[in-house]
Design an enzyme around this catalytic site. Structure first.
Site: not given
Lengths: 376, 338
Positions: A121-122, A124, A156, A240
Site C-alpha cells: 500500500q503506497g 505515506s 509494508s 486499517e
C-alpha cells in the site's frame, strides 16, 4: 445478546481446531521476526485453501460469505493452537469492495484473498505522514497509461508484493484532497525500486520504501474516478484501524498465553510486580477480544466506515503497548546474549501508536467526529 | 454469537433512561431533595426493576444479568439517588437461598472495606456496613454456622455514612439474634452472587463514565478562554477522547461480564467479572479525574457534579474490591496468582 457459539459456530470452531492440529506451520512467536514474514505467504494460501480465510467476504471473490463474527473464532483458535495470525489485509478488501467497479473487483480481489498475489500500500510519503492529503507523488496521463513519479515510505511487504495500491496526485490545480487518485500499480517494472527499512527491533522484512521513477500503470487500473482517491483512502484507513479487520487479537493472545505459561511453570521465578504487569496485559487483551466481538456483531446491521475505527485503534494500541511492557517485564532482556524475543516484541509495540494513523490523529477524530467538540 | 442488545433490552434501556433523565438530580443542590427522590423511588418501585433477580417458580431469576446491568448503567449515568444495587443483590441472595421474598425494603451488608459480604460468626456486627441503604430498613448478611453459611437479616440503623452522595451506606442496628432462613449458601452460590455484584458495579461505572464524559464535553463546548471554547484546544480534546475510549473498552468487558453471570459456570463468571472490574475500576477513576480537570477550578468545588461522579465511582469500585483486588482475582483465574 449472546457471547456463546451457535451450533453452526461451534461446529466451525471444532473443524478449524482439528485442521490446525495438522497444519500449524510453527512459524516464530509473532510477526516481530523476519522469519515470520518469510513464511507468511505460504500460511495465507494454506488458510485460504482450507476455507479459513476471508470468512465474511462474498463467495464470488473467494470469501466464505459468513457473518463477520466468524473472524473472532478464527482469531481465538489460531491463538489457542499457537498458530500464526491470519493475514492483515481486510482493509484493502473493504476499500476495493466499497470503491472499485466490477471489473476492478473481479480482476483483483480473488488474487488478494487467496494469497496468490501479494499487495502493498503506497500511501505515506517522507513529507506526507499524518497530513496524508499533502502527498506529492504525481500520476500524469500518457495515452492509455498514467506515469507515476514519487517516493512512498512505510510500505509494508513492498519487497514481495506484485501490486501496490498507490495514491497519487492527478490534478495539481484543485484543493489537496480533491486532486488525488488511486491506482493498482504492478510492482515488477523498471520504474520502481524498493528498499527495506530496518526497524528499531532490527527486523527488515515488514516495512519498506518505494521509489517510483516514471513507473507506468494502465488507466483502467484506477480505482474510482480521477480525484476520488481520497475517499478510498479514508475507507481503507478506517478499517486499517480495526483490530477485527487486522486479526491482531490472535497475535496478542498468543503472546499473552506464552508469557502466562512461563510464569505458570516457574511461579517463584517472578516478582509480584512482574506478574501484575502480565495481569494487566491479560485484562487488556481480553478487553480487546470482547470489544472485537461487539464490533463484529454490530456489522450484522451493515458495515460502516465511520470514526469508531479510531476508538478501536486506540484500544488496540493500549493493548499492544501494555503487552509490550509485560513482555519486557516477564521476558526480560538477555544482556548476556540469548533470546531477545521479548525485547523485540516490546520494541515492535512502539510502532502501534504511529502506524495506521498516530494516536494523536485518532484522538482528534474521536474528539471532533464522535464527541462533537468544536474545531480549533 | 451476537452481542447486540435485543429489541426488548433496548426498550428497557430507553424506559430506564426516561425515568432517570426526568427524576434524577441534575445539580448538586437537588441531591437529597425528599420530594424528588420519593417520586424517583416510586417510579423505580412501580417498574419492578429491583425485583429482577428474585426467583421464579423454578428458582431461576426473573431476568438475566444483562437486564440488571442495563438498569445499573442508566442509574450510574444519571446519578440516580435511590437504591438499586443493594436490593438487587438482596433479591439474588434470597433466590440462591430459596428464601421467601421480604416484606420490607432491604439491602445487603458488607465488611467495612466493602470487599466481601458480611459473614457474622457470633452476632458481632460492628465491623459491617449496609451498602446502598437509602430507603432500606433491613440488610441481609450471612450467618456462619457449623453446617454452612445461612442468610440472615438485621435492622439498618438510620444514620447515613459514606462518600457517595447518591448512595449512602448505613451502620447496622443491634440484632436480637440472627435467624437463618432458607438453605445454606454454597461456594458456587457465593461465586454466582459475586459475579452478579461485580458485573453490576461495572455497569454502574460504565454509566458513570458516560455521564462524566457528557458533562465534561458539554462544559468544554461552552466554557470560553482565549476567545474560544476550551473544547477546541487539542490538549482538552485528547483528554476527553481518551476518556471516551476508556468508557468504550469498559462497556465491552462489562457486557460480557453481565452475560456471563447466568451463562457460564460460576468460576468462569467470576473470572469474566474480575477482568471487567479491574478494567472498569481503573478506567472510571481516570475518567472522573479528567472530568474534574476539564472543569478547572469549578471542578474542584462542591457545587460541580464532577466530584459526585467521582465519589460514586470510588464506591462502586470498592464494592467487591477495586482494580487491585480484581487483578488478584484475574491472576488466580489464570493460574498465576499468589
Amino acid at each position: 445478546m449472546d457471547f456463546g457459539d451457535s451450533p453452526e459456530e461451534s461446529e466451525f470452531r471444532l473443524r478449524l481446531r482439528g485442521w490446525l492440529q495438522g497444519n500449524n506451520p510453527g512459524l516464530p512467536t509473532s510477526s516481530t521476526d523476519d522469519d515470520y514474514w518469510k513464511g507468511a505467504a505460504a500460511w495465507h494460501r494454506s488458510l485460504f485453501g482450507a476455507g479459513f480465510f476471508g470468512m465474511s467476504w462474498p463467495t464470488a471473490i473467494g470469501g466464505q460469505g459468513l457473518p463477520s463474527v466468524y473472524d473472532v473464532i478464527v482469531d481465538e483458535e489460531l491463538a489457542a493452537s499457537g498458530a500464526p495470525p491470519r493475514p492483515s489485509l481486510g482493509y484493502l478488501v473493504q476499500g476495493i469492495l466499497e470503491h472499485g467497479n466490477e471489473d476492478i473487483q473481479a480482476r483483483f480481489l480473488p488474487g488478494i484473498i487467496s494469497g496468490r498475489e501479494r499487495w502493498c500500500q503506497g500511501f505515506s510519503e517522507p513529507d506526507a505522514g499524518s497530513d496524508l492529503a499533502s502527498l506529492r507523488t504525481r500520476a500524469d496521463r500518457q495515452g492509455d497509461d498514467y506515469v507515476i513519479t514519487g517516493h512512498k515510505v512505510w510500505t509494508s511487504y513492498s519487497d514481495d508484493a506484485e501490486w501496490c495500491l498507490v495514491l497519487a496526485r492527478t490534478d495539481q490545480e484543485v484543493a489537496k484532497h480533491r486532486g488525488i487518485s488511486a491506482f493498482v500499480v504492478p510492482m515488477h517494472q523498471p520504474g520502481i525500486e524498493q528498499r527495506p527499512l530496518r526497524m528499531i527491533n532490527g527486523m527488515t522484512k515488514e516495512f519498506g520504501e518505494v521509489a517510483f521513477n516514471e513507473a507506468r500503470v494502465p488507466a483502467v487500473n484506477m480505482i474510482g474516478g480521477p480525484g476520488e482517491g481520497w475517499r478510498l483512502a479514508m475507507t481503507i484507513v478506517s478499517h486499517e484501524r480495526e483490530p477485527g479487520e487486522l486479526g491482531y487479537v490472535a497475535r496478542y493472545t498468543k503472546v499473552v498465553n506464552e508469557l502466562t505459561r512461563r510464569v505458570r511453570v516457574n511461579p517463584s521465578g517472578f516478582r509480584e510486580d512482574q506478574v501484575r504487569d502480565l495481569g494487566w496485559a491479560i485484562v487488556e487483551v481480553e478487553m480487546l477480544r470482547l470489544h472485537v466481538r461487539r464490533r463484529l456483531s454490530d456489522r450484522l446491521n451493515g458495515i460502516s466506515h465511520g470514526p469508531e475505527g479510531s476508538v478501536d485503534k486506540l484500544l488496540m494500541t493500549w493493548t499492544e503497548q501494555s503487552l509490550g511492557h509485560a513482555a519486557l517485564s516477564i521476558g526480560g532482556i538477555a544482556h548476556g546474549g540469548g533470546d531477545d524475543t521479548a525485547l523485540n516484541t516490546y520494541l515492535y509495540s512502539r510502532a502501534q501508536s504511529v502506524m495506521g494513523g498516530t494516536s494523536q490523529i485518532q484522538r482528534n477524530l474521536v474528539a471532533g467526529r464522535i464527541l462533537g467538540l468544536p474545531s480549533s | 454469537m451476537d452481542v447486540r442488545l435485543s429489541t426488548e433490552q433496548q426498550a428497557l434501556r430507553e424506559s430506564v433512561a426516561r425515568v432517570v433523565d426526568q427524576l434524577a438530580p441534575h445539580a448538586v443542590g437537588e441531591i437529597g431533595n425528599a420530594e424528588r427522590t420519593s417520586k424517583l423511588d416510586a417510579a423505580v418501585a412501580s417498574s419492578g426493576w429491583r425485583e429482577l433477580r428474585l426467583g421464579d417458580d423454578q428458582g431461576d431469576p426473573l431476568a438475566t444479568g444483562v437486564e440488571a446491568g442495563i438498569i445499573a448503567e442508566e442509574f450510574g449515568r444519571g446519578l440516580a439517588d435511590v437504591s438499586f444495587l443493594g436490593p438487587t443483590m438482596a433479591a439474588e441472595l434470597r433466590r440462591l437461598a430459596g428464601a421467601a421474598q421480604s416484606e420490607s425494603a432491604e439491602t445487603v451488608a458488607f465488611t467495612s472495606d466493602l470487599s466481601s459480604i458480611a459473614i457474622a460468626a457470633d452476632g458481632q456486627l460492628s465491623s459491617f456496613v449496609a451498602i446502598d441503604a437509602s430507603g432500606c430498613s433491613r440488610a441481609l448478611l450471612l450467618a456462619a454456622r457449623s453446617d454452612g453459611n445461612f442468610l440472615a437479616e438485621v435492622d439498618v440503623a438510620s444514620d447515613e455514612v459514606g462518600l457517595d452522595l447518591t448512595r449512602p451506606s448505613s451502620t447496622l442496628g443491634s440484632p436480637a439474634s440472627l435467624e437463618p432462613s432458607g438453605r445454606s449458601i454454597s461456594d458456587d452460590d457465593l461465586m454466582r452472587w459475586t459475579a452478579l455484584g461485580l458485573s453490576l458495579t461495572c455497569a454502574d461505572l460504565v454509566g458513570i463514565m458516560q455521564g462524566a464524559v457528557q458533562l465534561s464535553t458539554d462544559y468544554a463546548s461552552q466554557r470560553r478562554q482565549y476567545g474560544a471554547p476550551i473544547g477546541s484546544f487539542q490538549a482538552m480534546q485528547h483528554m476527553l477522547a481518551d476518556a471516551f475510549v476508556m468508557m468504550e473498552g469498559s462497556r465491552s468487558v462489562t457486557l460480557h461480564a453481565a452475560w456471563a453471570v447466568d451463562a457460564l459456570h460460576p468460576r468462569d463468571a467470576v473470572g469474566a467479572a474480575s477482568v471487567a472490574k479491574a478494567y472498569c475500576a481503573r478506567a472510571a477513576r481516570d475518567v472522573c479525574e479528567t472530568a474534574i480537570q476539564v472543569h478547572g477550578g469549578i471542578g474542584n468545588t462542591w457545587e460541580c457534579l464532577a466530584h459526585v461522579y467521582l465519589r460514586r465511582a470510588l464506591l462502586s469500585s470498592d464494592i467487591f474490591g477495586g482494580a487491585g483486588n480484581s487483578l488478584d482475582r484475574v491472576l488466580q483465574h489464570y493460574g498465576i496468582g499468589a
